[in-house]
Write a protein that holds these residues in place. Structure first.
Motif, PDB file in Angstrom:
ATOM      1  N   PHE A  70       0.820  -1.210   0.000  1.00 41.51           N
ATOM      2  CA  PHE A  70       0.000   0.000   0.000  1.00 41.51           C
ATOM      3  C   PHE A  70       0.857   1.264   0.000  1.00 41.51           C
ATOM      4  CE2 PHE A  70      -3.569  -2.731   1.204  1.00 41.51           C
ATOM      5  CZ  PHE A  70      -4.624  -2.099   0.560  1.00 41.51           C
ATOM      6  N   ALA A  74       0.732   4.008  -2.989  1.00 42.96           N
ATOM      7  CA  ALA A  74       0.468   5.419  -2.693  1.00 42.96           C
ATOM      8  C   ALA A  74       1.657   6.308  -3.065  1.00 42.96           C
ATOM      9  CB  ALA A  74       0.139   5.592  -1.208  1.00 42.96           C
ATOM     10  N   LYS A  76       4.537   6.636  -1.669  1.00 42.09           N
ATOM     11  CA  LYS A  76       5.122   7.316  -0.515  1.00 42.09           C
ATOM     12  C   LYS A  76       6.576   6.900  -0.344  1.00 42.09           C
ATOM     13  CE  LYS A  76       0.870   8.010   2.086  1.00 42.09           C
ATOM     14  NZ  LYS A  76       0.975   9.489   2.013  1.00 42.09           N
ATOM     15  N   THR A 155       3.070   9.533   6.806  1.00 44.04           N
ATOM     16  CA  THR A 155       3.414   8.169   6.376  1.00 44.04           C
ATOM     17  C   THR A 155       3.253   7.168   7.509  1.00 44.04           C
ATOM     18  OG1 THR A 155       4.990   9.037   4.749  1.00 44.04           O
ATOM     19  CG2 THR A 155       5.226   6.728   5.382  1.00 44.04           C
ATOM     20  N   TYR A 158      -0.406   6.583   8.072  1.00 40.95           N
ATOM     21  CA  TYR A 158      -0.957   5.852   6.930  1.00 40.95           C
ATOM     22  C   TYR A 158      -0.697   4.353   7.068  1.00 40.95           C
ATOM     23  CZ  TYR A 158      -1.446   4.308   2.061  1.00 40.95           C
ATOM     24  OH  TYR A 158      -1.802   3.627   0.918  1.00 40.95           O
TER      25      TYR A 158
END
Length: 202
Positions: A70, A74, A76, A155, A158
């Motif tokens: 994930f 995303a 990141k 982050t 998340y």
């Protein structure tokens, strides 16, 4: 566009060279391997079975790999904060699994005449409310950090949001079924041994 009254001020500059990046990657791998090994040893010692420790780590790997997926989806940055969040997810996941395994161990003594599958099912039902309440609390805090914690915590929060959900999922739908399957196969092996023993005695 110029802003003479608001000059640009450089707070600091950081460089990450390939050598440093390689060093951080190795240290991250070592950190996870050490954590996994320590958890296997602890759970194996706690429940007197290496299988329970291996199953617990399999659940953790499930949570970390999906959480990392994930993060990549995303787009990141995978930095020290992300690694810290993944290790936190690992610790949270193993805690939830140990609670279930501990209740299962108690029920194996209290419900010795029950089928192993029923013992696992009863144990899940007994800890389900506790798991939901605890996970929901962590989830709400992680959501608060995600929306109001600023860029620094973004982050971390998340990953924690995803990891909290995955921790509950892996405990109930990954670790418990694996232990249950082991119990079923173990019972079948014991029945086979007993049957062969009876045949030989006759």
């Amino acid at each position: 566009m110029r802003f003479p009254d608001n000059p640009v001020k450089i707070e600091g500059i950081e460089y990450v060279y390939p050598t440093v990046s390689e060093y951080l990657s190795k240290q991250t791998v070592y950190a996870f391997l050490f954590a996994f090994l320590a958890m296997i040893v602890y759970v194996a010692f706690r429940f007197k079975s290496g299988l329970w420790g291996i199953v617990s780590v399999m659940g953790i790997i499930h949570d970390i790999v999906i959480s990392l997926g994930f993060v990549i989806l995303a787009n990141k940055e995978i930095n020290i904060t992300a690694v810290a969040a993944l290790l936190t997810v690992a610790g949270y996941s193993i805690n939830d699994t140990i609670v279930l395994f501990d209740r299962t161990k108690e029920n194996l003594k209290l419900l010795a005449k029950e089928d192993f599958v029923e013992v696992i099912n009863n144990s899940i039902n007994e800890v389900l409310v506790r798991t939901i309440v605890t996970s929901l609390t962590v989830f709400i805090v992680a959501c608060s950090l995600f929306f109001f914690g600023g860029e620094v915590m973004h982050t971390f929060a998340y990953i924690m949001i995803i990891g909290t959900v995955l921790g509950v999922f892996s405990t109930i739908f990954v670790c418990a079924p694996l232990v249950c399957e082991w119990g079923i196969r173990r019972s079948k092996r014991l029945e086979t041994v007993v049957k062969h023993g009876d045949v030989r005695s006759k």
